[in-house]
Structures are given as C-alpha cells and as structure tokens.
Design a protein around this motif. Structure first.
Motif, PDB file in Angstrom:
ATOM      1  N   THR A 150       3.928   3.496   1.341  1.00 48.86           N
ATOM      2  CA  THR A 150       2.192   3.251   0.478  1.00 48.86           C
ATOM      3  C   THR A 150       1.572   2.438   1.330  1.00 48.86           C
ATOM      4  O   THR A 150       2.158   1.187   2.552  1.00 48.86           O
ATOM      5  CB  THR A 150       2.415   1.882  -1.138  1.00 48.86           C
ATOM      6  N   SER A 151       0.338   1.502   1.685  1.00 51.84           N
ATOM      7  CA  SER A 151      -0.249   1.048   2.282  1.00 51.84           C
ATOM      8  C   SER A 151      -1.274   0.355   1.073  1.00 51.84           C
ATOM      9  O   SER A 151      -1.957   1.278   0.196  1.00 51.84           O
ATOM     10  CB  SER A 151      -0.912   1.512   3.108  1.00 51.84           C
TER      11      SER A 151
ATOM     12  N   ALA B 151     -14.491   5.463   1.253  1.00 50.59           N
ATOM     13  CA  ALA B 151     -12.887   4.613   2.412  1.00 50.59           C
ATOM     14  C   ALA B 151     -12.272   5.580   1.687  1.00 50.59           C
ATOM     15  O   ALA B 151     -11.334   5.958   2.848  1.00 50.59           O
ATOM     16  CB  ALA B 151     -12.753   3.195   1.840  1.00 50.59           C
ATOM     17  N   ILE B 152     -12.498   6.380   0.545  1.00 48.55           N
ATOM     18  CA  ILE B 152     -11.430   6.968  -0.102  1.00 48.55           C
ATOM     19  C   ILE B 152     -11.594   8.717   0.564  1.00 48.55           C
ATOM     20  O   ILE B 152     -10.884   9.416   0.627  1.00 48.55           O
ATOM     21  CB  ILE B 152     -11.654   7.341  -1.529  1.00 48.55           C
ATOM     22  N   ALA B 153     -12.927   8.790   0.990  1.00 46.99           N
ATOM     23  CA  ALA B 153     -13.825  10.381   1.586  1.00 46.99           C
ATOM     24  C   ALA B 153     -12.685   9.957   2.983  1.00 46.99           C
ATOM     25  O   ALA B 153     -12.932  10.758   3.671  1.00 46.99           O
ATOM     26  CB  ALA B 153     -15.166   9.773   2.104  1.00 46.99           C
ATOM     27  N   VAL B 154     -12.883   9.048   3.844  1.00 48.68           N
ATOM     28  CA  VAL B 154     -11.870   8.811   4.804  1.00 48.68           C
ATOM     29  C   VAL B 154     -10.654   8.987   5.159  1.00 48.68           C
ATOM     30  O   VAL B 154      -9.803  10.042   5.756  1.00 48.68           O
ATOM     31  CB  VAL B 154     -12.594   7.416   5.167  1.00 48.68           C
TER      32      VAL B 154
ATOM     33  N   ALA C 131      -5.265   8.833  -2.759  1.00 45.76           N
ATOM     34  CA  ALA C 131      -5.561   7.652  -1.964  1.00 45.76           C
ATOM     35  C   ALA C 131      -6.925   7.716  -3.033  1.00 45.76           C
ATOM     36  O   ALA C 131      -7.536   7.976  -3.717  1.00 45.76           O
ATOM     37  CB  ALA C 131      -6.583   7.347  -0.304  1.00 45.76           C
ATOM     38  N   ARG C 132      -6.642   6.407  -3.731  1.00 39.48           N
ATOM     39  CA  ARG C 132      -7.090   5.801  -5.281  1.00 39.48           C
ATOM     40  C   ARG C 132      -7.965   4.824  -5.204  1.00 39.48           C
ATOM     41  O   ARG C 132      -6.997   3.569  -5.211  1.00 39.48           O
ATOM     42  CB  ARG C 132      -6.608   6.777  -6.335  1.00 39.48           C
ATOM     43  N   ALA C 133      -8.766   4.139  -5.577  1.00 36.59           N
ATOM     44  CA  ALA C 133      -8.678   2.944  -6.287  1.00 36.59           C
ATOM     45  C   ALA C 133      -8.026   2.383  -7.427  1.00 36.59           C
ATOM     46  O   ALA C 133      -7.701   3.195  -8.259  1.00 36.59           O
ATOM     47  CB  ALA C 133     -10.403   2.684  -6.362  1.00 36.59           C
ATOM     48  N   LEU C 134      -7.917   1.324  -7.300  1.00 36.38           N
ATOM     49  CA  LEU C 134      -7.350   0.551  -8.752  1.00 36.38           C
ATOM     50  C   LEU C 134      -8.298   0.049  -9.821  1.00 36.38           C
ATOM     51  O   LEU C 134      -9.193   0.064  -9.545  1.00 36.38           O
ATOM     52  CB  LEU C 134      -6.690  -0.399  -7.974  1.00 36.38           C
ATOM     53  N   THR C 135      -7.702   0.541 -10.765  1.00 41.53           N
ATOM     54  CA  THR C 135      -8.830   0.294 -11.682  1.00 41.53           C
ATOM     55  C   THR C 135      -8.662  -1.191 -12.158  1.00 41.53           C
ATOM     56  O   THR C 135      -8.252  -2.263 -11.853  1.00 41.53           O
ATOM     57  CB  THR C 135      -8.324   1.357 -13.657  1.00 41.53           C
TER      58      THR C 135
ATOM     59  N   GLU D  40      -5.170   2.176  -3.172  1.00 40.12           N
ATOM     60  CA  GLU D  40      -3.786   2.307  -3.214  1.00 40.12           C
ATOM     61  C   GLU D  40      -3.462   3.507  -2.277  1.00 40.12           C
ATOM     62  O   GLU D  40      -4.116   4.707  -2.265  1.00 40.12           O
ATOM     63  CB  GLU D  40      -2.938   2.552  -4.448  1.00 40.12           C
ATOM     64  N   ILE D  41      -2.651   3.570  -1.132  1.00 39.97           N
ATOM     65  CA  ILE D  41      -3.287   5.227  -0.110  1.00 39.97           C
ATOM     66  C   ILE D  41      -1.453   5.536  -0.071  1.00 39.97           C
ATOM     67  O   ILE D  41      -0.324   4.291  -0.213  1.00 39.97           O
ATOM     68  CB  ILE D  41      -3.053   4.176   1.376  1.00 39.97           C
ATOM     69  N   ILE D  42      -1.313   6.932  -0.144  1.00 41.30           N
ATOM     70  CA  ILE D  42       0.500   7.341  -0.367  1.00 41.30           C
ATOM     71  C   ILE D  42       0.648   7.902   0.825  1.00 41.30           C
ATOM     72  O   ILE D  42      -0.441   8.946   0.702  1.00 41.30           O
ATOM     73  CB  ILE D  42       0.474   7.843  -1.862  1.00 41.30           C
TER      74      ILE D  42
END
Lengths: 301, 230
Positions: free
Chosen positions: A67-68, A86-89, A99-103, A131-133
């Motif tokens: 994870t990153s 960022a998620i698109a990138v 990749a997902r934004a934390l709530t 969060e990046i998996i």
C-alpha cells in the motif's frame, strides 16, 4: 575429546550400578533442576518474543509494501477536483491495482488516537488521503510522482519506504535479539551445570578415589555424573517449559488495540518449538557435565 | 632380586614428597606366587612403596614395571586395567559408606563390566570371610575386623594375580589377625602373589610357620632382606 555415539547409548540405557556408586547430593541436584527449569522458562519467552517479532516484521513488510498513500493538500474548493484527477491518474498507472479516497469517517478514525472522538474534521484544513493498493509487480514511484506533479500539484506520494524500512529493521533486530537471548540462556545453562557438576565431583573426591582403586576407568566414573546431571537438566527444563508455555498461553490474545504486546506467543505449529527446549537442555547438560567430569578426573589423577 | 617374569618390579626407584626424599635406589621384584612381608618403622614409607606397586603413585626416578609394563608410561585407562589384576587391602579399607557391604565387595566386578560373575562369587566370598550375615550392612555398621575381612574379600573378588595388603591386622585383635593371615596364606597357596606391609613381627613369625615368606625391611631409605631375627 571426541563424541562417541556408543556413550550416548550407554547414557540412555544407563548403568544403575555406576549411578548408585555416587551418592545423591541434594544441593547440586536441586540447583541443577532449578537452573534448568528457570532457563527453560526464559527460553520459552525468548522464543515467543522472537516468533512474535518475526510475525510482526513479516506482516509489516507484506502489508506496508502493498500500500501507498497519496496526500492532497489544496485549498478547500479544489480538494475534490484534485482528488478526482489524482484517482484518474492512478487508475491509468501500471502496477496500481486500486485507488480510493478515504471517507471523512476513516480520516477521523485515523486522527482519533491523538485528538479524541468527535473531531469536526470537515471544519479543519485536513489533507485528503488516497489509499493506493499495488498489484504484484508494483508501480514506478518516480514516474508516478512526475505525472502527479504535472497533473495534481497538491499531491504528495508516500510509498511508506521512509518509515517501513526502519520498522522492519527494528523488528528483525528484535527477532535476532530473541535468538541471541536463547543462545545466552543455553550458554548460561551450560556454565551453571558445569559449576554444579564440578561441585559434585569435588564433593565426591573420595568416592572417585575408591572407584579408581578398584579399577574404574574415567569414562565409567564420568558416566554416573553425566547421566545424573543430564536427567536432572531434562526434567527441570521440562517443568520450566511447561510452565512457560502455560504462561504464554494465558497471555491476552492479539487484537488491533494491543498490537505487538498482545501478539506475544506461539501460533499453530509454532507451539512445537518450545518442546525442543528440554531435549536441548539435556544435550547441553550432557556435553557440559562430560567435559567437566573428564577434565576434573584428569586433574585429580 | 631380578627376573624376567616378575609381576611387580622396582628398579632404582626413588620417591620424593615435598622436597624430602622418602627412599632412593630401591630395588624390588615380586615373582609370581611369592609371599613377601614389608616391615619397617612408622614413617619409613611402607604405604608409599605399596602405592608405587599398584600404580597410585609414580616414582620420582627409576622404573616401576607392573606385569612388565612401565607404570610411568601407562595411560590412565591402562592403570585401571592393571589395578584389576592387583587386589589391594588398604589400611583404612576405602569403602563407599553409602553402599551395603555386598555392593562394596562386588564393586570391582561391576566397574569391570563383569556383573554376571557377581551372583555366585559374592556369596562364596562372603562365606569365606565369614560375613554373609553382614551383607546388607553398610561399612560404618561393621567392626574393624569385619571391615578388614570385607576389604580382603573385595581385593580378591576379581581373582587378581597379586594381593597387596597394607597393615591388614592393624585394627584387629590377635584372633582376627590370625584369621586374616590364614586367608592370605590360602590365597598364596592358590598361586596368588602376596605382599603385606606390617609392623606386627608376631604375625610374620606365625606366617613363616605356614608359608615360605621373604621379609623385606624398609629403613633409612633402603630396602633390605630382614635377618634371622625373624
């Protein structure tokens, strides 16, 4: 002084007469049993520590390596747009599985240990975390940083390397320390048994003299002492190991709150490792007593 | 005093202890089947000489040969093997006080790995020295004479070639000393070499009525054949 397998067989089969020729010495017997039990107890704990730190290092290494985190610090009205960009990138970056934004709730729970519950996170200039998996191959961090710098100016990529490596290194050292402690315990056991054996040999100098006068060889005399101390060390270590295993078993179970401290113990087949302690203690006692006996008998001749 | 087949031979032997020379240039040969008495004043070195004869001490100079082997060149296990061929009755008996008499007497067989010979031999031997009834008693429970006889039984249980006895009658009355002497004479008649250190001249005179014994006198650091006064 070479090890002869036949002597080990003699030791196991035993020679009651050789044993009887040496009178029992209560003090050295109790000392040996107590030492072996205490050392085995400590060895079980050192083993549990080593195994727990080993598991911890493996878990940190595995989980953190996969994870990153992307931190987006931007004016409040631009955070959502930059997060989407960022998620698109990330979604088009090879090596990124998800990749997902934390709530807001997730971000609040991360801060809760420091700020307490009910933090009004929406009212604070808290950066948005993504969060990046990674997938098995992982991504090119340098390339990703360059793309993010161009398309999401407020994004900072943290691939955890900075704090993951010292943690893993610390856990590894702790594991090594645990094994080193076991080695030290073994050496201390050997030293204590050597002293107890020397004490028993000195106390039985007259018995040894009589046995020699009637034609006993050094190995015969030594065998009586070796057998006695080996069996005492085994029984003491067995008791210490059982008590140590019970103590480890009744430790609180591991959970997210307790973390490392409550994860101290054995898992699955790991419970068999402490059972090696009594035979190992017996082997240490065998060689320590044999060396002490033969050396003392040589000096006394 | 020489001979090629002697069981024990001392040649030009000296022994010093704490810088003081106990004896020097001492020669002694024990032929198989011979009977010797060793006499001399207290402190002359009789016990030391006996210890040289069964390898407990090594000569300061000269050579001690036990069954043809140089005692000084024997490895420690070699000394153990030699001691199985020499039965010794020590002045202070040297028992393991925590073991019963029967186990003390059988100890030489046990350490030699010949336990299977114990059963028959032990009973016969205890009967021979008159200690069957005391078989289960420990040495501290025995009288001086019983201990001496038990020591003799232990000395002969391996059927050794040589019997060495250091003051075997030192702590017993006249009757018991005669009994012990009779046992030693019997052993000599069975072909055993016997060497007895004693200061009991009456014992020597009695023995000479039953056996052809040579009497050696250790005095002034020299070993001499005793004269006609014995």
């Amino acid at each position: 002084m070479r090890f002869d397998p036949r002597q080990l067989l003699d030791l196991i089969i035993g020679d009651p007469q050789a044993d009887r020729a040496v009178p029992p010495t209560g003090f050295t017997a109790r000392l040996t049993v107590f030492t072996a039990a205490a050392m085995a107890f400590l060895a079980v704990f050192a083993m549990a520590l080593s195994m727990a730190t080993g598991r911890l290092a493996d878990r940190w290494s595995e989980e953190l390596a996969r994870t990153s985190t992307l931190r987006i610090s931007a004016p409040a009205d631009q955070v959502a747009a930059q997060t989407r960009a960022a998620i698109a990138v990330l979604e088009t970056t090879p090596g990124v599985a998800a990749a997902r934004a934390l709530t807001p709730d997730e971000q609040r729970s991360l801060l809760e240990p420091w700020f307490g519950p009910g933090l009004p996170i929406e009212a604070l200039p808290i950066p948005q975390l993504v969060e990046i998996i990674e997938d098995g191959a992982g991504y090119d961090a340098t390339g990703l940083r360059a793309r993010l710098q161009a398309e999401v100016p407020g994004a900072v990529l943290d691939d955890h390397t900075r704090w993951r490596e010292p943690l893993i290194s610390a856990a590894g050292r702790l594991r090594s320390l645990g094994w080193f402690a076991i080695l030290l315990i073994g050496a201390a056991t050997a030293a204590m048994i050597t002293l107890a054996a020397q004490s028993a040999l000195a106390a039985n100098a007259q018995v040894i003299r009589v046995m020699r006068l009637v034609g006993a060889e050094d190995t015969y005399i030594a065998r009586a002492f070796v057998r006695r101390f080996t069996s005492r060390a085994f029984l003491g270590a067995l008791g210490g190991t059982v008590i140590g295993m019970i103590a480890v078993a009744v430790l609180p179970n591991g959970d997210d709150v307790g973390g490392f401290l409550t994860d101290l113990g054995f898992r699955g087949l790991g419970w068999f490792w402490p059972l090696c302690v009594p035979p190992l203690a017996a082997i240490v006692a065998y060689f320590a007593t044999r060396a002490a006996a033969l050396r003392t008998l040589k000096e006394q001749s | 005093m020489g001979g090629g087949n002697n069981v024990i031979e001392l040649e030009g032997v000296a022994y010093s202890y704490g810088g003081a020379e106990l004896f020097a240039q001492l020669n002694l040969s024990l032929a198989p089947g011979s009977f010797h008495f060793l006499t001399g004043p207290s402190g002359a070195g009789k016990t030391t000489l006996l210890k040289l004869c069964y390898g407990e001490l090594l000569a300061t100079s000269g050579q001690v040969r036990l069954f043809g082997e140089d005692a000084a060149a024997l490895p420690r296990d070699g000394v153990a093997m030699i001691r199985r061929r020499i039965g010794v009755v020590h002045q202070d008996c040297q028992f393991l006080d925590h073991l019963p008499l029967s186990e003390n007497v059988a100890l030489p067989l046990k350490v030699a790995g010949r336990e299977d010979e114990t059963d028959g031999n032990l009973d016969d031997l205890l009967g021979w020295v008159g200690l069957k009834a005391q078989a289960n008693q420990t040495p501290p429970q025995l009288s001086g004479g019983e201990r001496q006889r038990a020591a003799l039984a232990r000395a002969v249980i391996m059927s050794p070639d040589v019997i060495i006895a250091d003051e075997p009658t030192g702590n017993v009355d006249w009757e018991m000393s005669q009994r012990l002497l009779t046992l030693l004479v019997e052993l000599n008649k069975m072909g055993k070499t016997v060497l007895i250190a004693t200061h009991d001249l009456n014992l020597i005179r009695t023995a000479k009525n039953h056996v052809s014994a040579r009497v050696l006198r250790l005095k002034d650091r020299k070993l001499q054949l005793a004269g006609a006064e014995l």
